[in-house]
Write an enzyme that holds these catalytic residues in place. Structure first.
Site, PDB file in Angstrom:
ATOM      1  CD  GLU A  38     -57.593  -4.500  -8.661  1.00  0.00           C
ATOM      2  OE1 GLU A  38     -57.887  -3.751  -7.707  1.00  0.00           O
ATOM      3  OE2 GLU A  38     -57.556  -4.105  -9.848  1.00  0.00           O
ATOM      4  NE  ARG A 112     -52.387   3.676  -7.261  1.00  0.00           N
ATOM      5  CZ  ARG A 112     -52.752   2.459  -7.634  1.00  0.00           C
ATOM      6  NH1 ARG A 112     -51.925   1.698  -8.319  1.00  0.00           N
ATOM      7  NH2 ARG A 112     -53.950   1.985  -7.305  1.00  0.00           N
ATOM      8  CE1 TYR A 224     -43.555  11.725  -5.222  1.00  0.00           C
ATOM      9  CE2 TYR A 224     -44.484  13.908  -5.543  1.00  0.00           C
ATOM     10  CZ  TYR A 224     -44.632  12.543  -5.508  1.00  0.00           C
ATOM     11  OH  TYR A 224     -45.866  11.984  -5.755  1.00  0.00           O
ATOM     12  CG  ASP A 301     -59.359   8.368  -5.715  1.00  0.00           C
ATOM     13  OD1 ASP A 301     -59.136   9.050  -4.701  1.00  0.00           O
ATOM     14  OD2 ASP A 301     -58.540   8.248  -6.647  1.00  0.00           O
TER      15      ASP A 301
HETATM   16  C1  LIG Z   1     -53.503   2.261 -12.098  1.00  0.00           C
HETATM   17  C2  LIG Z   1     -53.513   3.473 -11.195  1.00  0.00           C
HETATM   18  C3  LIG Z   1     -52.436   4.363 -11.246  1.00  0.00           C
HETATM   19  C4  LIG Z   1     -52.437   5.510 -10.432  1.00  0.00           C
HETATM   20  N1  LIG Z   1     -51.389   6.370 -10.493  1.00  0.00           N
HETATM   21  C5  LIG Z   1     -51.353   7.458  -9.700  1.00  0.00           C
HETATM   22  C6  LIG Z   1     -50.239   8.360  -9.724  1.00  0.00           C
HETATM   23  O1  LIG Z   1     -49.284   8.177 -10.467  1.00  0.00           O
HETATM   24  N2  LIG Z   1     -50.266   9.445  -8.893  1.00  0.00           N
HETATM   25  C7  LIG Z   1     -51.333   9.690  -8.076  1.00  0.00           C
HETATM   26  O2  LIG Z   1     -51.331  10.681  -7.351  1.00  0.00           O
HETATM   27  N3  LIG Z   1     -52.390   8.847  -8.031  1.00  0.00           N
HETATM   28  C8  LIG Z   1     -52.427   7.740  -8.813  1.00  0.00           C
HETATM   29  N4  LIG Z   1     -53.492   6.898  -8.759  1.00  0.00           N
HETATM   30  C9  LIG Z   1     -54.614   7.232  -7.868  1.00  0.00           C
HETATM   31  C10 LIG Z   1     -54.346   6.991  -6.422  1.00  0.00           C
HETATM   32  O3  LIG Z   1     -53.878   5.681  -6.203  1.00  0.00           O
HETATM   33  C11 LIG Z   1     -55.652   7.222  -5.686  1.00  0.00           C
HETATM   34  O4  LIG Z   1     -56.083   8.538  -5.949  1.00  0.00           O
HETATM   35  C12 LIG Z   1     -55.554   7.105  -4.197  1.00  0.00           C
HETATM   36  O5  LIG Z   1     -54.560   6.234  -3.787  1.00  0.00           O
HETATM   37  C13 LIG Z   1     -56.893   6.664  -3.590  1.00  0.00           C
HETATM   38  O6  LIG Z   1     -56.954   5.251  -3.619  1.00  0.00           O
HETATM   39  P1  LIG Z   1     -58.242   4.361  -3.840  1.00  0.00           P
HETATM   40  O7  LIG Z   1     -57.962   3.078  -3.157  1.00  0.00           O
HETATM   41  O8  LIG Z   1     -59.481   5.097  -3.526  1.00  0.00           O
HETATM   42  O9  LIG Z   1     -58.278   4.111  -5.396  1.00  0.00           O
HETATM   43  P2  LIG Z   1     -57.197   3.387  -6.350  1.00  0.00           P
HETATM   44  O10 LIG Z   1     -55.866   3.347  -5.732  1.00  0.00           O
HETATM   45  O11 LIG Z   1     -57.395   4.042  -7.668  1.00  0.00           O
HETATM   46  O12 LIG Z   1     -57.708   1.870  -6.412  1.00  0.00           O
HETATM   47  C14 LIG Z   1     -58.894   1.428  -7.031  1.00  0.00           C
HETATM   48  C15 LIG Z   1     -58.746  -0.053  -7.348  1.00  0.00           C
HETATM   49  O13 LIG Z   1     -60.002  -0.589  -7.738  1.00  0.00           O
HETATM   50  C16 LIG Z   1     -59.825  -1.427  -8.862  1.00  0.00           C
HETATM   51  N5  LIG Z   1     -61.114  -1.499  -9.574  1.00  0.00           N
HETATM   52  C17 LIG Z   1     -61.691  -0.576 -10.366  1.00  0.00           C
HETATM   53  N6  LIG Z   1     -62.887  -1.015 -10.796  1.00  0.00           N
HETATM   54  C18 LIG Z   1     -63.073  -2.255 -10.254  1.00  0.00           C
HETATM   55  C19 LIG Z   1     -64.126  -3.217 -10.333  1.00  0.00           C
HETATM   56  N7  LIG Z   1     -65.234  -3.007 -11.050  1.00  0.00           N
HETATM   57  N8  LIG Z   1     -63.981  -4.374  -9.633  1.00  0.00           N
HETATM   58  C20 LIG Z   1     -62.867  -4.628  -8.903  1.00  0.00           C
HETATM   59  N9  LIG Z   1     -61.827  -3.744  -8.818  1.00  0.00           N
HETATM   60  C21 LIG Z   1     -61.949  -2.566  -9.481  1.00  0.00           C
HETATM   61  C22 LIG Z   1     -58.708  -0.735  -9.636  1.00  0.00           C
HETATM   62  O14 LIG Z   1     -58.071  -1.615 -10.557  1.00  0.00           O
HETATM   63  C23 LIG Z   1     -57.785  -0.312  -8.498  1.00  0.00           C
HETATM   64  O15 LIG Z   1     -56.881  -1.327  -8.137  1.00  0.00           O
HETATM   65  C24 LIG Z   1     -53.545   5.753  -9.554  1.00  0.00           C
HETATM   66  C25 LIG Z   1     -54.616   4.848  -9.516  1.00  0.00           C
HETATM   67  C26 LIG Z   1     -54.615   3.708 -10.319  1.00  0.00           C
HETATM   68  C27 LIG Z   1     -55.779   2.723 -10.255  1.00  0.00           C
END
Ligand SMILES: Cc1cc2nc3c(=O)[nH]c(=O)nc-3n(C[C@H](O)[C@H](O)[C@H](O)COP(=O)(O)OP(=O)(O)OC[C@H]3O[C@@H](n4cnc5c(N)ncnc54)[C@H](O)[C@@H]3O)c2cc1C
Length: 404
Positions: A38, A112, A224, A301
């Site tokens: 991370e 979150r 909410y 994402d």
């Molecule tokens: C800081 C943050 C705040 C958010 N706030 C909201 C919100 O308020 N409302 C909402 O609807 N959605 C929010 N989201 C998006 C939401 O969490 C995601 O759309 C959804 O949960 C899908 O999750 P995911 O695991 O695909 O991506 P995410 O939950 O975005 O997680 C991606 C993770 O990968 C890490 N990362 C990125 N690049 C690298 C790398 N090169 N090497 C290692 N790690 C890396 C990031 O730090 C993060 O922890 C937020 C995302 C983040 C990162």
């Protein structure tokens, strides 16, 4: 190569976000040792509200996390859909008991950070999950035998781990996606989401036990309760050509007030309670592109960032994580085959959800005269019909998870 240490793991996951941590738990349940890299040096309280429908809760229950989330969550009784200008009620989506009765699982809203922290604590308590913070994946190398070297940068070093299966759960600005040839890139949508959290104290109970959705031309507002009901999460989505890769950019409250000029005083009284707003630019990654290449797969994402208009971004990442772990186990850790099956199983469903989010975007932001027709249709819609329309999403479960 600056490899001080190169331990090898059956699976390496880039990203300890919602999808990455869920995948780590599901793979660990399936019997695999996992390393999670991370980039953040600590998991701070960033972001705000997420909605978790029964399909997501089904995975969280299966992983033994759901009960611990409940004290941080709120189970809204329903969604009240209102006209942004007149404040008149257009429709009610029944959640709460109706959802629990229909699916045997809750529909919940949560910060979150509370979801991420609970997943993180669970993962840290498991033998066989090694989470490394301050570890930004920067490059990968794959040799002829299919052994992957995953390089990551820390604040003072470059390090490496080895694996035969790499999962890119590193969000919409994914670095791992570069290793999937032909991948789609994020596209800004010309909209920004402004968010604020305000203390719940003193707010009317009908705001604290429901989700509010207010529709208007070129903008809509969702609010909410989060943090066990102690705060209200407010998100204002407006058309704005602003493009920055930041989830928490400082935002100008005047932009929010200008976008909602002339809207219902009831809503504006909530909006005015927050002097501080943060924003992020909405962008999406078309789910129809490739999600994997050989022993590298994307989830959440990174594979299919989506607009928040169907409230399924987090839920789809959670479903992906579970299906990926299930196929990995079914194929005895053969990443090539497992990732191909995973992609085939998930893509149509996620693309359909993404299309729904796009459709909702145009419906929510309609101007006159189309908005008049929309409002009439909504007013005539029986509450149950709103849930019937979402049934194909909500009825997915981790136990019978062949996607529709
Ligand atoms: C800081 C943050 C705040 C958010 N706030 C909201 C919100 O308020 N409302 C909402 O609807 N959605 C929010 N989201 C998006 C939401 O969490 C995601 O759309 C959804 O949960 C899908 O999750 P995911 O695991 O695909 O991506 P995410 O939950 O975005 O997680 C991606 C993770 O990968 C890490 N990362 C990125 N690049 C690298 C790398 N090169 N090497 C290692 N790690 C890396 C990031 O730090 C993060 O922890 C937020 C995302 C983040 C990162």
């Amino acid at each position: 190569m600056p490899e001080r240490e190169k331990r090898s793991f059956p699976v390496v996951i880039a990203g300890a976000g919602i999808g990455g941590l869920t995948a780590a738990l599901a793979l660990n349940d399936a019997g695999y040792e996992v390393c999670v890299l991370e980039k953040a040096s600590e998991l701070r309280e960033v972001g705000a509200g997420l909605q978790l429908s029964p399909n997501a809760c089904s995975v969280l229950e299966r992983l033994g996390v759901l009960d611990e989330l409940l004290p941080h969550a709120v189970l809204p009784e329903g969604i009240s859909i209102r006209s942004g200008h007149s404040g008149k009620l257009l429709g009610t989506v029944p959640l709460g008991g109706d959802i629990a009765e229909r699916y045997g699982l809750p529909y919940l809203v949560i910060h979150r950070a509370d979801l991420q922290a609970t997943l993180f604590e669970h993962a840290c308590s498991r033998k066989g999950i090694d989470i490394r913070l301050d570890a930004a994946v920067s490059d990968i190398k794959i040799n002829d035998q299919g052994q992957i070297t995953c390089l990551y940068e820390t604040s003072d070093d470059v390090n490496a781990v080895g694996t035969r299966a790499l999962i890119g759960a590193d969000g919409v600005w994914s670095k791992v996606r570069r290793f999937v040839p032909g991948h789609n890139t994020p596209k800004f949508t010309g909209q920004a989401a402004y968010r604020a959290t305000i203390p719940a104290e003193g707010l009317p109970s009908y705001v604290l036990n429901r989700t509010g959705l207010w529709l208007g031309p070129n903008a809509h507002v969702v609010h909410y309760p989060i943090s066990g009901g102690s705060s209200l999460n407010i998100v204002v989505l407006i058309a704005e050509n602003w493009t920055e890769q930041d989830w928490s950019a400082p935002a100008d409250a005047d932009m929010v007030h200008a976008a909602l000029d002339g809207w219902s005083p009831e809503l504006l009284s909530l909006i005015e309670k927050s002097p501080k707003w943060l924003k992020w630019a909405l962008c999406g990654v078309d789910a129809n592109g490739p999600w994997r290449h050989g022993q590298v797969a994307l989830l959440g994402d990174a594979a299919h960032g989506m607009l928040p208009y169907a409230a399924q971004g987090g839920a789809m990442a959670i479903e992906d994580a579970f299906v990926l772990a299930r196929t990995f186990k079914a194929q005895n850790g053969d990443a090539n085959t497992a990732f191909a099956i995973y992609e085939a199983e998930r893509k149509d469903r996620v693309a359909r959800v993404q299309a729904l989010a796009r459709r909702n975007a145009s419906i929510y932001h309609m101007g006159a005269p189309l908005a008049l027709a929309r409002d009439t249709v909504m007013r005539m819609m029986p509450p149950k019909k709103f849930i019937d329309q979402m049934d194909w999403i909500y009825r997915w479960t981790a136990t019978a998870s062949r996607s529709t």
